[in-house]
Design a protein around this motif. Structure first.
Motif, short mmCIF file in Angstrom:
data_model
loop_
_atom_site.label_atom_id
_atom_site.label_comp_id
_atom_site.label_asym_id
_atom_site.label_seq_id
_atom_site.Cartn_x
_atom_site.Cartn_y
_atom_site.Cartn_z
N ILE A 112 -48.08 -38.33 -5.36
CA ILE A 112 -47.54 -37.04 -5.80
C ILE A 112 -46.11 -36.94 -5.28
O ILE A 112 -45.85 -37.16 -4.09
N TYR A 113 -45.19 -36.64 -6.17
CA TYR A 113 -43.78 -36.48 -5.83
C TYR A 113 -43.38 -35.02 -6.02
O TYR A 113 -43.68 -34.43 -7.05
N LYS A 114 -42.72 -34.46 -5.01
CA LYS A 114 -42.28 -33.07 -5.04
C LYS A 114 -40.76 -33.01 -5.21
O LYS A 114 -40.05 -33.84 -4.66
N PRO A 115 -40.27 -32.03 -5.98
CA PRO A 115 -38.81 -31.91 -6.15
C PRO A 115 -38.14 -31.62 -4.81
O PRO A 115 -38.68 -30.88 -3.99
N THR A 116 -36.97 -32.21 -4.59
CA THR A 116 -36.23 -31.98 -3.35
C THR A 116 -35.25 -30.82 -3.47
O THR A 116 -34.69 -30.40 -2.46
N GLY A 117 -34.99 -30.36 -4.67
CA GLY A 117 -33.97 -29.34 -4.89
C GLY A 117 -32.71 -29.93 -5.51
O GLY A 117 -31.86 -29.20 -6.01
N ILE A 118 -32.58 -31.24 -5.48
CA ILE A 118 -31.46 -31.93 -6.13
C ILE A 118 -31.97 -32.36 -7.50
O ILE A 118 -33.03 -32.98 -7.60
N PRO A 119 -31.25 -32.04 -8.58
CA PRO A 119 -31.72 -32.40 -9.92
C PRO A 119 -32.06 -33.88 -10.04
O PRO A 119 -31.27 -34.75 -9.66
N GLY A 120 -33.27 -34.16 -10.52
CA GLY A 120 -33.69 -35.54 -10.75
C GLY A 120 -34.17 -36.27 -9.52
O GLY A 120 -34.43 -37.47 -9.57
N GLU A 121 -34.33 -35.58 -8.36
CA GLU A 121 -34.75 -36.23 -7.13
C GLU A 121 -36.10 -35.67 -6.67
O GLU A 121 -36.30 -34.46 -6.69
N TYR A 122 -36.99 -36.59 -6.24
CA TYR A 122 -38.34 -36.22 -5.82
C TYR A 122 -38.70 -36.97 -4.54
O TYR A 122 -38.16 -38.05 -4.27
N TYR A 123 -39.64 -36.40 -3.77
CA TYR A 123 -40.03 -36.97 -2.48
C TYR A 123 -41.55 -37.08 -2.41
O TYR A 123 -42.27 -36.20 -2.86
N SER A 124 -42.03 -38.19 -1.81
CA SER A 124 -43.46 -38.37 -1.58
C SER A 124 -43.67 -38.92 -0.19
O SER A 124 -42.94 -39.83 0.24
N SER A 125 -44.68 -38.39 0.50
CA SER A 125 -45.04 -38.94 1.81
C SER A 125 -46.27 -39.84 1.69
O SER A 125 -46.72 -40.39 2.68
N ASP A 126 -46.79 -40.01 0.47
CA ASP A 126 -47.92 -40.91 0.25
C ASP A 126 -47.49 -42.35 0.52
O ASP A 126 -46.45 -42.79 0.03
N ARG A 127 -48.26 -43.09 1.29
CA ARG A 127 -48.00 -44.50 1.59
C ARG A 127 -46.57 -44.74 2.07
O ARG A 127 -45.87 -45.61 1.59
N GLY A 128 -46.11 -43.95 3.01
CA GLY A 128 -44.75 -44.09 3.53
C GLY A 128 -43.83 -43.08 2.88
O GLY A 128 -44.10 -42.59 1.79
N ASN A 129 -42.79 -42.74 3.56
CA ASN A 129 -41.85 -41.75 3.03
C ASN A 129 -40.99 -42.38 1.95
O ASN A 129 -40.30 -43.36 2.20
N LYS A 130 -41.04 -41.80 0.75
CA LYS A 130 -40.30 -42.35 -0.37
C LYS A 130 -39.57 -41.23 -1.11
O LYS A 130 -40.16 -40.19 -1.41
N THR A 131 -38.31 -41.46 -1.40
CA THR A 131 -37.53 -40.55 -2.23
C THR A 131 -37.13 -41.31 -3.48
O THR A 131 -36.71 -42.47 -3.39
N VAL A 132 -37.29 -40.69 -4.64
CA VAL A 132 -36.87 -41.32 -5.89
C VAL A 132 -35.86 -40.43 -6.59
O VAL A 132 -35.93 -39.20 -6.51
N GLN A 133 -34.90 -41.06 -7.23
CA GLN A 133 -33.87 -40.36 -8.00
C GLN A 133 -33.84 -40.92 -9.40
O GLN A 133 -33.81 -42.14 -9.58
N VAL A 134 -33.85 -40.04 -10.38
CA VAL A 134 -33.64 -40.46 -11.76
C VAL A 134 -32.13 -40.60 -11.91
O VAL A 134 -31.41 -39.61 -11.92
N LEU A 135 -31.65 -41.85 -11.99
CA LEU A 135 -30.20 -42.08 -12.10
C LEU A 135 -29.70 -41.84 -13.51
O LEU A 135 -28.63 -41.29 -13.71
#
Length: 181
Positions: free
Chosen positions: A89-112
């Motif tokens: 599960i990825y939650k929005p960070t507040g930055i457009p196109g960016e999400y964060y997940s703590s599942d299986r390690g801390n991961k941040t993803v950005q739609v470039l």
């Protein structure tokens, strides 16, 4: 001093929003990224990835938009041991196109970058054992992409500091998929 801090914070927010607009993700309609995707290409600075990149095959992902703007991402990844399936599960960070997940390690993803229909270029940061690893992925609705999209992916990879040795176009595979996705 408080006014200067607030001004700098607002300037940073405007800069991030402008960067998102430049990336083609501002006002991203999350429903357009929902659905089934093929992971066509990767670039990473992880030693583990670099050691096995020539053995990797195309993976699949399915994105579901949850009611509170979270994204549920399911993966089907072919491995020598068989098809590995996982979910996060990825939650929005507040930055457009960016999400964060703590599942299986801390991961941040950005739609470039995305056209909202056929492809998306995603940058992921993962923190493991105190070290940050980066992976760029090319998602496509189909198993093949136009050469223009491949070139765009490679351009983004080089701009993010990935070398040609870190970039892999993944061969297609049939044996590992997301059932019902």
């Amino acid at each position: 001093m408080r006014t200067v801090g607030l001004s700098l914070g607002l300037a940073l927010l405007c800069l991030l929003r402008a960067r998102a607009e430049d990336r083609g993700v501002a006002g991203l309609d999350k429903s357009k990224i929902a659905g089934k995707w093929h992971i066509i290409a990767l670039a990473s600075d992880s030693e583990g990835y670099l050691q096995k990149k020539d053995k990797l095959k195309m993976a699949m992902a399915s994105v579901t938009v949850l009611g509170d703007s979270d994204l549920k991402v399911s993966f089907a990844i072919p491995t020598p041991e068989g098809c590995k399936k996982s979910e996060a599960i990825y939650k929005p960070t507040g930055i457009p196109g960016e999400y964060y997940s703590s599942d299986r390690g801390n991961k941040t993803v950005q739609v470039l970058h995305t056209d909202g229909k056929t492809y998306a270029v995603i940058l992921a940061f993962r923190v493991k054992d105190g070290k940050t690893y980066r992976m760029l992925r090319l998602y496509s609705r189909t198993r093949e992409v136009r050469p223009k999209i491949t070139a765009l992916f490679k351009k983004f990879a080089r701009e993010k500091g990935f070398t040609d040795k870190m970039i892999t176009m993944l061969p297609s595979q049939e044996e590992c998929s997301l059932d019902g996705a």
